[in-house]
Scaffold this motif. Sequence first.
Motif, PDB file in Angstrom:
ATOM      1  N   ASP A 264       0.870  -1.184   0.000  1.00 27.89           N
ATOM      2  CA  ASP A 264       0.000   0.000   0.000  1.00 27.89           C
ATOM      3  C   ASP A 264       0.907   1.234   0.000  1.00 27.89           C
ATOM      4  OD1 ASP A 264      -2.289  -1.597   0.002  1.00 27.89           O
ATOM      5  OD2 ASP A 264      -2.266  -1.760   2.189  1.00 27.89           O
ATOM      6  N   ASP A 265       0.876   2.043   1.044  1.00 29.55           N
ATOM      7  CA  ASP A 265       1.745   3.228   1.079  1.00 29.55           C
ATOM      8  C   ASP A 265       2.854   3.096   2.117  1.00 29.55           C
ATOM      9  OD1 ASP A 265       0.386   4.630  -0.925  1.00 29.55           O
ATOM     10  OD2 ASP A 265      -1.112   5.358   0.494  1.00 29.55           O
ATOM     11  N   ASP A 266       3.033   1.892   2.646  1.00 30.28           N
ATOM     12  CA  ASP A 266       3.958   1.719   3.769  1.00 30.28           C
ATOM     13  C   ASP A 266       5.237   0.993   3.370  1.00 30.28           C
ATOM     14  OD1 ASP A 266       2.260   2.951   5.612  1.00 30.28           O
ATOM     15  OD2 ASP A 266       1.137   1.087   5.934  1.00 30.28           O
ATOM     16  N   ALA A 267       6.373   1.585   3.718  1.00 31.44           N
ATOM     17  CA  ALA A 267       7.687   0.934   3.632  1.00 31.44           C
ATOM     18  C   ALA A 267       8.337   1.166   4.995  1.00 31.44           C
ATOM     19  CB  ALA A 267       8.524   1.526   2.511  1.00 31.44           C
ATOM     20  N   LEU A 268       8.497   0.094   5.766  1.00 32.08           N
ATOM     21  CA  LEU A 268       8.844   0.226   7.183  1.00 32.08           C
ATOM     22  C   LEU A 268      10.254  -0.245   7.506  1.00 32.08           C
ATOM     23  CD1 LEU A 268       5.612  -1.268   8.840  1.00 32.08           C
ATOM     24  CD2 LEU A 268       6.001   1.088   8.115  1.00 32.08           C
TER      25      LEU A 268
ATOM     26  N   LEU B 292       9.457  -4.010  18.803  1.00 34.22           N
ATOM     27  CA  LEU B 292       9.525  -2.872  19.723  1.00 34.22           C
ATOM     28  C   LEU B 292       8.800  -1.675  19.126  1.00 34.22           C
ATOM     29  CD1 LEU B 292      13.316  -3.029  20.693  1.00 34.22           C
ATOM     30  CD2 LEU B 292      11.396  -3.629  22.182  1.00 34.22           C
ATOM     31  N   GLY B 293       8.817  -1.578  17.804  1.00 33.05           N
ATOM     32  CA  GLY B 293       8.212  -0.444  17.112  1.00 33.05           C
ATOM     33  C   GLY B 293       8.724  -0.387  15.690  1.00 33.05           C
ATOM     34  N   ALA B 294       8.390   0.695  14.957  1.00 27.64           N
ATOM     35  CA  ALA B 294       8.772   0.809  13.552  1.00 27.64           C
ATOM     36  C   ALA B 294       8.907   2.267  13.155  1.00 27.64           C
ATOM     37  CB  ALA B 294       7.747   0.112  12.667  1.00 27.64           C
ATOM     38  N   TYR B 295       9.736   2.513  12.130  1.00 25.19           N
ATOM     39  CA  TYR B 295       9.808   3.814  11.460  1.00 25.19           C
ATOM     40  C   TYR B 295       9.020   3.680  10.154  1.00 25.19           C
ATOM     41  CZ  TYR B 295      13.761   5.101  14.510  1.00 25.19           C
ATOM     42  OH  TYR B 295      14.562   5.395  15.590  1.00 25.19           O
ATOM     43  N   SER B 296       8.138   4.640   9.882  1.00 27.56           N
ATOM     44  CA  SER B 296       7.253   4.522   8.722  1.00 27.56           C
ATOM     45  C   SER B 296       7.222   5.758   7.833  1.00 27.56           C
ATOM     46  CB  SER B 296       5.825   4.224   9.191  1.00 27.56           C
ATOM     47  OG  SER B 296       5.350   5.287  10.017  1.00 27.56           O
ATOM     48  N   GLU B 297       7.922   6.825   8.223  1.00 29.17           N
ATOM     49  CA  GLU B 297       7.755   8.103   7.528  1.00 29.17           C
ATOM     50  C   GLU B 297       8.924   8.479   6.618  1.00 29.17           C
ATOM     51  OE1 GLU B 297       4.939   9.688   7.790  1.00 29.17           O
ATOM     52  OE2 GLU B 297       4.164   8.275   9.265  1.00 29.17           O
ATOM     53  N   THR B 298      10.026   7.732   6.644  1.00 32.26           N
ATOM     54  CA  THR B 298      11.250   8.228   6.008  1.00 32.26           C
ATOM     55  C   THR B 298      11.582   7.579   4.672  1.00 32.26           C
ATOM     56  OG1 THR B 298      12.337   6.814   7.653  1.00 32.26           O
ATOM     57  CG2 THR B 298      12.462   9.176   7.994  1.00 32.26           C
TER      58      THR B 298
END
Length: 403
Positions: A154-158, A178-184
Amino acid sequence: MYNIIRVLLPLDAAVDMEKIEEQFANLHIVKSSSGTKEPTYLLGIDTSKTVQAGTENVAAVLCSNGSIRIYDKERLNVLREFSGYPGLLNGVRFANSCDSVYSACTDGTVKCWDARVAREKPVQLFKGYPSNIFISFDINCNDHIICAGTEKVDDDALLVFWDARMNSQDLSTTKDPLGAYSETHSDDVTQVRFHPSNPNMVVSGSSDGLVNVFDINVDNEEDALVTTCNSISSVSCIGWSGKGYKQIYCMTHDEGFYWWDLNHLDTDEPVTRLNIQDVREAVNMKEDSLDYLIGGLYHEKTDTLHVIGGTNTGRIHLMNCSTSGLTHVTSLQGGHAATVRSFCWNVQDDSLLTGGEDAQLLLWKPGAIEKTFTKKENMKIASSVHQRVRVHSNDSYKRRKKQ
């Protein structure tokens, strides 16, 4: 035009660099892997970083059929094989402090096996979020954190993170993120590399051309982003170099090479040390040819960065990297019969492991008596495998050659 800056090395460093070049030129094949039931491209190599008395020194090899083979590093016989079935494995890394071997999987997990034990089931499983397809990953220098990159869905590259430590209080073999980065990143995250000595620094590369450096000790993604560099093309390889490993280099799927200096982020000095859109056109190979790049090799003692490339017929080229450009130094030939996909340099004994599309794993050592063997022909693989193996692009190069 490139800015030409001459770099004068101290005399002892220059001598050491000449020694490295001589060692590479003096490498000979001492062993080739025996055939396997299912010949495959050899896409990635890592060697165990721990040496224990009475145990074999092992190498892990990522194969194009989506499995990992564990080899005896000296005899090059297959000891055991791990599969991600029904998913396909991407990347291979040993832990820094034990013989655990890791790989990312298209089934949305990162898997960990004990390389010393022929056990099909992973000893640890790091689960991603729903719809994650992992195509890149790394583990940090103290073996505490794993980071994996996903295909764009979709629009996500994590970038997804896990705590990799074994907890005696928690006997579960499955771990959640633990978590993810999704905006960069806005496209597939093709490369992830932690800093060799700082466990909090990680660099990621993507099909969007961006190379992002993060300090994961900072709480949120926006503030953790230290800097963004742009290769303007899909990233195929990234790594750290320079004193204190404060430089990063990047290679692209259309054979570009980029080199940045993070020391200059807060100065007036340019961050870019080198920018080559197509190495095949920029490097003087004299009577030889350069068809693709394989990876980089930073030598701490001499503070020099070397770039490894090759030809479609199996020759391997060593190039020196400076702010003036890439310079061809020497070549290895007589081993592979097709494109070389992977290498692993052993600093302790100056040996080299190489793997290619001819399904061969070769061990090279300096000054050794070369073994003679019959070169294997180039190997044809199933179209389904071609689809998952991202190949280097010749299209733009061929178009420019015709002009």
